[in-house]
Design an enzyme around this catalytic site. Structure first.
Site, mmCIF file in Angstrom:
data_model
loop_
_atom_site.group_PDB
_atom_site.id
_atom_site.type_symbol
_atom_site.label_atom_id
_atom_site.label_comp_id
_atom_site.label_asym_id
_atom_site.label_seq_id
_atom_site.Cartn_x
_atom_site.Cartn_y
_atom_site.Cartn_z
ATOM 1 N N SER A 86 0.718 -1.017 -0.087
ATOM 2 C CA SER A 86 -0.030 0.046 -0.440
ATOM 3 C C SER A 86 1.149 1.343 -0.240
ATOM 4 O O SER A 86 2.163 1.744 1.196
ATOM 5 C CB SER A 86 -0.469 -0.109 1.403
ATOM 6 N N HIS A 117 -3.549 1.338 -4.327
ATOM 7 C CA HIS A 117 -2.843 -0.106 -5.546
ATOM 8 C C HIS A 117 -3.291 0.047 -6.929
ATOM 9 O O HIS A 117 -4.780 -0.064 -7.111
ATOM 10 C CB HIS A 117 -3.525 -0.964 -4.945
ATOM 11 N N HIS A 139 -6.247 -8.596 -1.937
ATOM 12 C CA HIS A 139 -6.463 -8.745 -0.486
ATOM 13 C C HIS A 139 -7.816 -9.516 -0.492
ATOM 14 O O HIS A 139 -8.704 -9.220 -1.050
ATOM 15 C CB HIS A 139 -6.507 -7.370 0.165
ATOM 16 N N TYR A 141 -9.985 -9.615 1.703
ATOM 17 C CA TYR A 141 -11.176 -8.642 2.201
ATOM 18 C C TYR A 141 -11.529 -8.379 1.060
ATOM 19 O O TYR A 141 -12.973 -7.730 0.997
ATOM 20 C CB TYR A 141 -10.949 -7.567 3.060
ATOM 21 N N GLU A 142 -10.679 -7.917 0.107
ATOM 22 C CA GLU A 142 -11.302 -7.613 -0.990
ATOM 23 C C GLU A 142 -12.360 -8.372 -1.547
ATOM 24 O O GLU A 142 -13.555 -8.130 -2.868
ATOM 25 C CB GLU A 142 -10.320 -6.890 -2.471
ATOM 26 N N ALA A 169 2.451 -2.922 3.678
ATOM 27 C CA ALA A 169 2.165 -1.993 5.007
ATOM 28 C C ALA A 169 1.657 -2.890 6.075
ATOM 29 O O ALA A 169 1.065 -3.694 5.860
ATOM 30 C CB ALA A 169 0.942 -0.476 4.350
ATOM 31 N N MET A 272 -2.104 -6.994 6.382
ATOM 32 C CA MET A 272 -3.796 -7.475 5.435
ATOM 33 C C MET A 272 -3.248 -8.878 4.308
ATOM 34 O O MET A 272 -4.325 -8.725 3.172
ATOM 35 C CB MET A 272 -4.535 -7.072 5.541
ATOM 36 N N ASN A 296 1.691 2.456 11.096
ATOM 37 C CA ASN A 296 1.479 2.753 12.661
ATOM 38 C C ASN A 296 2.334 2.347 13.510
ATOM 39 O O ASN A 296 2.242 0.804 13.917
ATOM 40 C CB ASN A 296 -0.152 3.130 11.625
ATOM 41 N N HIS A 312 -5.933 4.285 6.567
ATOM 42 C CA HIS A 312 -6.086 4.152 5.276
ATOM 43 C C HIS A 312 -4.715 5.424 4.951
ATOM 44 O O HIS A 312 -3.750 4.825 4.867
ATOM 45 C CB HIS A 312 -6.264 3.540 4.511
HETATM 46 O O1 LIG Z 1 -0.775 -4.879 2.919
HETATM 47 P P1 LIG Z 1 -0.683 -4.144 2.237
HETATM 48 O O2 LIG Z 1 -1.353 -4.571 0.369
HETATM 49 O O3 LIG Z 1 0.601 -3.174 2.192
HETATM 50 O O4 LIG Z 1 -1.404 -2.833 2.737
HETATM 51 C C1 LIG Z 1 -1.486 -2.703 4.055
HETATM 52 O O5 LIG Z 1 -2.252 -1.335 4.227
HETATM 53 C C2 LIG Z 1 -4.092 -1.817 3.737
HETATM 54 C C3 LIG Z 1 -4.198 -0.828 5.067
HETATM 55 O O6 LIG Z 1 -4.077 0.144 5.490
HETATM 56 C C4 LIG Z 1 -3.999 -2.754 3.883
HETATM 57 O O7 LIG Z 1 -4.150 -3.587 2.724
HETATM 58 C C5 LIG Z 1 -2.590 -3.990 4.372
HETATM 59 O O8 LIG Z 1 -2.620 -4.734 3.933
HETATM 60 N N1 LIG Z 2 -3.907 -5.153 10.131
HETATM 61 C C1 LIG Z 2 -3.061 -4.190 9.780
HETATM 62 N N2 LIG Z 2 -2.844 -4.136 8.466
HETATM 63 C C2 LIG Z 2 -2.229 -2.758 8.724
HETATM 64 N N3 LIG Z 2 -1.383 -2.145 7.106
HETATM 65 C C3 LIG Z 2 -0.964 -1.303 8.116
HETATM 66 N N4 LIG Z 2 -1.338 -0.769 9.158
HETATM 67 C C4 LIG Z 2 -1.748 -1.727 9.340
HETATM 68 C C5 LIG Z 2 -2.597 -2.494 10.857
HETATM 69 O O1 LIG Z 2 -2.215 -1.644 12.312
HETATM 70 N N5 LIG Z 2 -3.298 -3.605 11.254
#
Ligand SMILES: O=P(O)(O)O[C@H]1O[C@H](CO)[C@@H](O)[C@H]1O
Ligand SMILES: Nc1nc2[nH]cnc2c(=O)[nH]1
Length: 352
Positions: A86, A117, A139, A141-142, A169, A272, A296, A312
């Site tokens: 991300s 993305h 992902h 969750y999509e 991320a 995720m 974070n 996000h």
């Molecule tokens: O893992 P990437 O795709 O970097 O993204 C991360 O950031 C998103 C949440 O902010 C979620 O999709 C998490 O998986």
């Molecule tokens: N699950 C999860 N995904 C993230 N992606 C970026 N930050 C976070 C977080 O704190 N938790």
């Protein structure tokens, strides 16, 4: 739905206004009400595409077709695959002589739905090496099944990719981690796997790998060590860690109780994504390097007075701020890999 993923309207037109009735299929208008009801105006190719989209797993032949499309379309055979996390899409922007494929135009490819993305596959040269980078991952969750989320890793494999670079991320659970730090992944806890979900579920195709793959040492130690050396040379060693990542299903960020549980399990960063991609890559014997950008800090105390709610926008903003360092780390590591002989040669067998 049609092969392009567009929904057919009741008058037989795509939602984008184009007719979806090929001339030789107009005869279908004379069909029964039943046939009309299911809007069966598809060509055989479109019908096949719809079926593929509806399946959880992609057959080998379809993945081969996608790989052939990319190799032929780019005229290149990449050796290194990159998945941009991300807000880390700029990793693909530094690729030279790039041939860009929008996901929507790659046959049978899923589409990206998450901000940050872009939904593009970029093939080209980075530090002399031929690479392919996904600007946008899929992902759970999509709404995509895990096998579909990580299907592009198999496409990479059939394109000729030997090394997977997966970036993400993530929230830092280890209290020592600061926002903007980079955690090199040396292991993971597969929470979705604990819940009985795996990208390898279903019939196993031995052309990709074994039914029961081992996952110890999934993250290539030599690449981790090289990345640490590069971090030192870049002067960011105090912002670099080696740790354990866990992927949850999302899209919710974690509760404090969940974060406490993850910490007890030895997890340093949570996200995720990535785990299913790594499993798929290891299954087909790719070498894996992965890192998390800590976007974070995850508070594991109820009475923490700081405003700790993840969001996000913050994730994207931190990723944007740190993209230069992430790009440099990836470029320098690729330069080192490129200097090594291709695997399969005697020299390579002894190296990474
Ligand atoms: O893992 P990437 O795709 O970097 O993204 C991360 O950031 C998103 C949440 O902010 C979620 O999709 C998490 O998986
Ligand atoms: N699950 C999860 N995904 C993230 N992606 C970026 N930050 C976070 C977080 O704190 N938790």
């Amino acid at each position: 739905m049609t092969g392009s993923g567009k929904v057919a309207t009741s008058n037989g037109n795509h939602s984008n206004g184009h007719s979806n009735k090929p001339a030789d299929y107009t005869a279908r208008e004379n069909q029964t009400d039943e046939a009309k009801k299911i809007q069966c105006y598809l060509t055989p190719e479109e019908f096949r595409a719809v079926r593929i989209m509806q399946e959880d797993t992609y057959p080998y032949e379809v993945i081969q077709e996608i790989a052939d499309f990319i190799v032929k379309g780019s005229g290149m055979r990449p050796r290194i695959g990159i998945i941009c996390g991300s807000g880390l899409g700029s990793l693909a922007d530094i690729i030279q002589d790039a041939k860009v494929f929008e996901y929507e135009k790659i046959p049978n490819f899923p589409v990206s739905t998450v901000e940050g993305h872009a939904g593009k596959l970029v093939v080209g040269n980075l530090e002399g090496a031929c690479v392919m980078a996904m600007q946008g991952r899929f992902h759970f969750y999509e709404g995509y099944p895990l096998a579909k989320c990580s299907m592009p890793v198999r496409v990479m494999k059939l394109c000729g990719v030997e090394y997977l670079f997966a970036t993400n991320a993530a929230g830092g659970i280890n209290p020592k981690y600061m926002v903007g730090d980079i955690m090199l992944m040396h292991d993971h806890v597969n929470m979705l796997g604990f819940a009985g979900n795996s990208p390898l579920q279903g019939p196993n195709d031995p052309r990709f790998g074994p039914r029961f793959p081992a996952l110890v040492n999934s993250y290539n130690k030599d690449l981790i060590n090289k990345a640490l050396e590069i971090g030192k040379a870049m002067g960011i060693e105090s912002n670099m860690h080696v740790g354990v990542y866990s992927c949850l299903g999302g899209p919710t960020y974690e509760t404090i109780a969940e974060l406490k549980a993850l910490r007890l399990m030895g997890v340093d960063a949570v996200g995720m994504s990535t785990v299913h991609e790594v499993i798929t890559a290891r299954h087909c014997d790719m070498k894996v390097f992965a890192f998390s950008l800590i976007t974070n800090k995850c508070s594991i105390e109820y009475d923490d007075k700081r405003d700790q709610e993840a969001n996000h926008e913050e994730v994207m903003a931190v990723a944007k701020n740190r993209q230069k360092a992430c790009c440099e780390l990836v470029s320098r590591l690729i330069r080192e890999i490129h200097a090594m002989p291709p695997s399969g040669t005697q020299a390579a067998k002894t190296g990474v």
